[in-house]
Write a protein that holds these residues in place. Structure first.
Motif, PDB file in Angstrom:
ATOM      1  N   LEU A   1      19.730 -13.628  27.999  1.00 20.87           N
ATOM      2  CA  LEU A   1      20.673 -12.654  28.540  1.00 20.87           C
ATOM      3  C   LEU A   1      19.990 -11.688  29.498  1.00 20.87           C
ATOM      4  O   LEU A   1      20.550 -11.310  30.534  1.00 20.87           O
ATOM      5  CB  LEU A   1      21.337 -11.884  27.397  1.00 20.87           C
ATOM      6  CG  LEU A   1      22.328 -12.678  26.544  1.00 20.87           C
ATOM      7  CD1 LEU A   1      22.840 -11.820  25.390  1.00 20.87           C
ATOM      8  CD2 LEU A   1      23.493 -13.167  27.396  1.00 20.87           C
ATOM      9  N   GLU A   2      18.774 -11.269  29.157  1.00 25.44           N
ATOM     10  CA  GLU A   2      18.016 -10.397  30.059  1.00 25.44           C
ATOM     11  C   GLU A   2      17.749 -11.101  31.382  1.00 25.44           C
ATOM     12  O   GLU A   2      17.824 -10.491  32.461  1.00 25.44           O
ATOM     13  CB  GLU A   2      16.697  -9.986  29.402  1.00 25.44           C
ATOM     14  CG  GLU A   2      15.830  -9.060  30.231  1.00 25.44           C
ATOM     15  CD  GLU A   2      16.373  -7.647  30.272  1.00 25.44           C
ATOM     16  OE1 GLU A   2      15.940  -6.885  31.145  1.00 25.44           O
ATOM     17  OE2 GLU A   2      17.218  -7.305  29.423  1.00 25.44           O
TER      18      GLU A   2
ATOM     19  N   LEU B   1      19.581 -13.481  32.736  1.00 20.45           N
ATOM     20  CA  LEU B   1      20.825 -13.632  33.479  1.00 20.45           C
ATOM     21  C   LEU B   1      21.339 -12.309  34.026  1.00 20.45           C
ATOM     22  O   LEU B   1      21.859 -12.244  35.145  1.00 20.45           O
ATOM     23  CB  LEU B   1      21.894 -14.275  32.586  1.00 20.45           C
ATOM     24  CG  LEU B   1      21.632 -15.724  32.162  1.00 20.45           C
ATOM     25  CD1 LEU B   1      22.708 -16.183  31.181  1.00 20.45           C
ATOM     26  CD2 LEU B   1      21.593 -16.646  33.371  1.00 20.45           C
ATOM     27  N   VAL B   2      21.198 -11.235  33.247  1.00 17.38           N
ATOM     28  CA  VAL B   2      21.807  -9.965  33.609  1.00 17.38           C
ATOM     29  C   VAL B   2      20.943  -9.176  34.589  1.00 17.38           C
ATOM     30  O   VAL B   2      21.466  -8.524  35.504  1.00 17.38           O
ATOM     31  CB  VAL B   2      22.091  -9.134  32.341  1.00 17.38           C
ATOM     32  CG1 VAL B   2      22.588  -7.739  32.700  1.00 17.38           C
ATOM     33  CG2 VAL B   2      23.113  -9.844  31.474  1.00 17.38           C
ATOM     34  N   HIS B   3      19.623  -9.245  34.455  1.00 15.48           N
ATOM     35  CA  HIS B   3      18.746  -8.394  35.250  1.00 15.48           C
ATOM     36  C   HIS B   3      17.875  -9.174  36.242  1.00 15.48           C
ATOM     37  O   HIS B   3      17.878  -8.868  37.437  1.00 15.48           O
ATOM     38  CB  HIS B   3      17.849  -7.558  34.324  1.00 15.48           C
ATOM     39  CG  HIS B   3      18.600  -6.538  33.533  1.00 15.48           C
ATOM     40  ND1 HIS B   3      19.105  -5.380  34.077  1.00 15.48           N
ATOM     41  CD2 HIS B   3      18.945  -6.506  32.222  1.00 15.48           C
ATOM     42  CE1 HIS B   3      19.719  -4.678  33.156  1.00 15.48           C
ATOM     43  NE2 HIS B   3      19.635  -5.336  32.016  1.00 15.48           N
TER      44      HIS B   3
ATOM     45  N   PRO C   1      19.879 -11.410  39.183  1.00 10.68           N
ATOM     46  CA  PRO C   1      20.400 -10.581  40.278  1.00 10.68           C
ATOM     47  C   PRO C   1      19.310  -9.874  41.073  1.00 10.68           C
ATOM     48  O   PRO C   1      19.460  -9.666  42.283  1.00 10.68           O
ATOM     49  CB  PRO C   1      21.304  -9.576  39.559  1.00 10.68           C
ATOM     50  CG  PRO C   1      21.680 -10.246  38.288  1.00 10.68           C
ATOM     51  CD  PRO C   1      20.483 -11.042  37.892  1.00 10.68           C
TER      52      PRO C   1
END
Length: 329
Positions: free
Chosen positions: A45-46, A48-50, A53
């Protein structure tokens, strides 16, 4: 005379022991790999989220990405360092606006962090002793931090209204401190309005961290200092603040990063177009990207902001670590 050497008979391993060995290895492997398996969803998740991007934003900063290439940004022409040259050209309007926004953000951040730390530390020290109603006051102090950002800031928007806002009602109608009702959400007063909201919602975090740090200071130090004749201010100066030094190092850094990157507060308070006096870097980058539709320049500004924060964080950690080693020596 001949001697006969007797050899110890070799004991054959039992079938049960041989069967248990693979099971032990399997259990050992599961025990070792279990923490990493539990961390794997958070790491994904880290990523994908940070991280993803962030990488895409860095790539976009090297492209001439405007509204004509939004449908397929990968087809945007490669501009190299062109977006960075435009951003740091302080003789041009884009560079001058970014430099002004940077100075406003630095001043706002320093004032906000200093006031948050000062109010939070003072409140934590006052709440250190036991008295009737201390639990209720602690709960009330944490309300600004517990409220959702949008709810809290929208409430302040109504309070800063020119005609029927609570702030002008108190300052002008009741206390008569101003000659006429002030405009708080436009003009130069917008900086003070933004600073007020930032400090209001930020100091409870400092209060919470300092309160936790005060729990690790032995009460015997204060008792011994009181027996030696030290007053309250001397105890705070000689015992409390030196003992809180490691906590304050982390607290100031976190407050600085949060405040410098704050986007929600100015965006909800002023909308898409912040006044010039409260034009923070975060809102300025948003305007450069989503208002003028120049995502390449906005991405370049974001990368420059990231580099600045990395340099400041590295320098701060280096200086604090040197100071800690010098104090230990």
């Amino acid at each position: 005379m001949t001697t006969t050497a007797f050899k110890e008979p070799v004991r054959a391993s039992s079938p049960d022991a041989a069967a248990r060995e693979p099971r032990r290895r399997t259990r050992r492997l599961r025990r070792i790999s279990l923490p990493y398996l539990l961390l794997l969803p958070a790491l994904l998740l880290e990523l994908l989220v940070h991280l993803v991007p962030m990488v895409i934003g860095i790539v976009m900063s090297f492209k001439e990405l405007t509204q004509f290439y939004i449908r397929d940004w990968s087809r945007a022409p490669w501009s190299g360092l062109g977006n960075y040259r435009v951003s740091v050209d302080f003789d041009a309007p884009v560079g001058q606006a970014l430099l002004h926004s940077f100075f406003v953000t630095v001043g706002f951040t320093l004032l906000s962090v200093a006031l948050c730390w000062l109010i939070g530390t003072a409140a934590a020290i006052c709440m250190q002793d036991t008295f009737r109603g201390r639990g209720l006051l602690r709960a009330l102090f944490l309300v600004p931090y517990a409220l959702p950002v949008y709810t809290a800031v929208i409430t302040w928007v109504f309070m800063f209204q020119h005609d029927n806002g609570l702030v002008n009602h108190v300052l002008h109608d009741q206390l008569h401190l101003t000659g006429k009702p002030s405009f708080w959400l436009i003009g130069d007063n917008s900086f003070y309005a933004l600073l007020t909201v930032s400090v209001w919602k930020g100091w409870p975090f400092a209060f919470l961290i300092v309160t936790a740090g005060l729990q690790n200071i032995p009460r015997e130090l204060y008792e011994a200092a009181a027996l030696d004749g030290a007053g309250m201010w001397q105890q705070i100066r000689r015992i409390t603040l030196p003992s809180l030094h490691p906590v304050n190092q982390v607290l100031v850094l976190v407050l600085f990063l949060w405040t410098f990157n704050d986007f929600n507060t100015p965006y909800v308070l002023f909308g898409r177009a912040a006044p010039e006096a409260a034009d923070l870097v975060s809102v300025h980058i948003y305007q450069a990207s989503f208002v003028t539709w120049n995502f390449g320049t906005g991405s370049a500004m974001s990368v420059l902001l990231l580099l600045f924060l990395l340099v400041v964080t590295g320098a701060y950690l280096l200086l604090t670590s040197r100071g800690r080693r010098a104090a230990d020596a």
